[in-house]
Design a protein around this motif. Structure first.
Motif, PDB file in Angstrom:
ATOM      1  N   GLN A  88      17.403 -10.060   9.776  1.00 56.22           N
ATOM      2  CA  GLN A  88      16.033 -10.599   9.799  1.00 56.22           C
ATOM      3  C   GLN A  88      15.087  -9.599  10.465  1.00 56.22           C
ATOM      4  N   ASN A  89      15.556  -8.990  11.571  1.00 55.33           N
ATOM      5  CA  ASN A  89      14.741  -7.941  12.217  1.00 55.33           C
ATOM      6  C   ASN A  89      14.481  -6.811  11.220  1.00 55.33           C
ATOM      7  N   PHE A  90      15.525  -6.457  10.464  1.00 51.89           N
ATOM      8  CA  PHE A  90      15.409  -5.366   9.477  1.00 51.89           C
ATOM      9  C   PHE A  90      14.309  -5.693   8.471  1.00 51.89           C
ATOM     10  N   ALA A  91      14.353  -6.913   7.941  1.00 53.13           N
ATOM     11  CA  ALA A  91      13.363  -7.329   6.940  1.00 53.13           C
ATOM     12  C   ALA A  91      11.959  -7.363   7.553  1.00 53.13           C
ATOM     13  N   ASP A  92      11.851  -7.902   8.770  1.00 54.49           N
ATOM     14  CA  ASP A  92      10.535  -8.041   9.414  1.00 54.49           C
ATOM     15  C   ASP A  92       9.909  -6.689   9.746  1.00 54.49           C
ATOM     16  N   VAL A  93      10.736  -5.741  10.169  1.00 54.01           N
ATOM     17  CA  VAL A  93      10.213  -4.409  10.483  1.00 54.01           C
ATOM     18  C   VAL A  93       9.867  -3.665   9.186  1.00 54.01           C
ATOM     19  N   CYS A  94      10.773  -3.727   8.207  1.00 54.41           N
ATOM     20  CA  CYS A  94      10.538  -3.008   6.940  1.00 54.41           C
ATOM     21  C   CYS A  94       9.279  -3.526   6.234  1.00 54.41           C
ATOM     22  N   ALA A  95       8.985  -4.809   6.409  1.00 57.28           N
ATOM     23  CA  ALA A  95       7.796  -5.394   5.768  1.00 57.28           C
ATOM     24  C   ALA A  95       6.508  -4.753   6.287  1.00 57.28           C
ATOM     25  N   GLN A  96       6.589  -4.089   7.452  1.00 55.58           N
ATOM     26  CA  GLN A  96       5.393  -3.468   8.036  1.00 55.58           C
ATOM     27  C   GLN A  96       5.317  -1.966   7.777  1.00 55.58           C
ATOM     28  N   ALA A  97       6.295  -1.458   7.028  1.00 54.06           N
ATOM     29  CA  ALA A  97       6.323  -0.015   6.741  1.00 54.06           C
ATOM     30  C   ALA A  97       5.231   0.332   5.739  1.00 54.06           C
ATOM     31  N   ALA A  98       4.643   1.528   5.932  1.00 47.48           N
ATOM     32  CA  ALA A  98       3.564   1.952   5.035  1.00 47.48           C
ATOM     33  C   ALA A  98       4.089   2.843   3.917  1.00 47.48           C
ATOM     34  N   ASN A  99       5.240   3.451   4.126  1.00 50.76           N
ATOM     35  CA  ASN A  99       5.763   4.396   3.133  1.00 50.76           C
ATOM     36  C   ASN A  99       7.271   4.579   3.285  1.00 50.76           C
ATOM     37  N   LYS A 100       7.823   5.419   2.406  1.00 48.95           N
ATOM     38  CA  LYS A 100       9.268   5.647   2.394  1.00 48.95           C
ATOM     39  C   LYS A 100       9.748   6.284   3.702  1.00 48.95           C
ATOM     40  N   GLY A 101       8.925   7.158   4.245  1.00 47.71           N
ATOM     41  CA  GLY A 101       9.273   7.815   5.513  1.00 47.71           C
ATOM     42  C   GLY A 101       9.445   6.797   6.633  1.00 47.71           C
ATOM     43  N   ASP A 102       8.571   5.810   6.670  1.00 46.97           N
ATOM     44  CA  ASP A 102       8.688   4.732   7.671  1.00 46.97           C
ATOM     45  C   ASP A 102      10.006   3.984   7.476  1.00 46.97           C
TER      46      ASP A 102
END
Ligand code: 4NP
Length: 148
Positions: A88-102
């Motif tokens: 869930q942490n993974f999904a919540d953090v990834c949802a805030q990524a702006a690009n592939k590098g993030d």
């Protein structure tokens, strides 16, 4: 190397991971920065859960001066690696990524398993401490080798 440990509340698992890795990094005189944050905002500014402080103290790690922070998208810029405790942490953090590098900075801390949330189970604090401690040693080895 700047590493961010992330869980839900930033009062149990990620403060332990933050404190344990920080202590090992200091012992090995590595020039790494280790910090933590939570995907939830309920505990901002609070010290870690007393059970987390107590289990860390039992094994010689002082996390009592940490204060909970809320994960922000700017942290993708600030940190090289973002370790999350569960999916869930993974999904919540990834949802805030702006690009592939993030996205590439985000990893499950245990690689292919989760650190269970001990918040509702006092008996989990000791095993959670042990699994985080073991993985912190592995993380130091893996990252040190990559940087050689
Ligand atoms: P943590 O544990 O994510 O390991 O810090 C929790 C702390 C607080 C809550 C949930 C999990 N909470 O619901 O307030």
């Amino acid at each position: 190397m700047k590493i961010l440990m992330v869980c839900l509340g930033n009062i149990c698992r990620s403060p332990l991971a933050h404190g344990i890795l920080k202590q090992k990094v200091k012992d090995k005189q590595l020039n790494w920065i280790v910090e933590s944050a939570g995907t939830g905002d309920w505990h901002i500014g609070e010290a870690p859960d007393r059970r987390a402080i107590s289990i860390a103290k039992k094994y010689g790690v002082d996390i009592s001066s940490q204060r909970a922070r809320h994960f922000r998208p700017e942290f993708f810029e600030e940190y090289d690696l973002i370790f999350v405790m569960d999916r869930q942490n993974f999904a919540d953090v990834c949802a805030q990524a702006a690009n592939k590098g993030d996205l590439e900075k985000v990893q499950l801390f245990l690689a292919d398993d989760i650190v269970p949330d001990p918040y509702f189970d006092d008996n989990l604090f000791d095993p959670v401490f042990q699994m985080i401690d073991k993985r912190c040693m592995e993380v130091i080895e893996i990252i040190s080798k990559k940087k050689e």
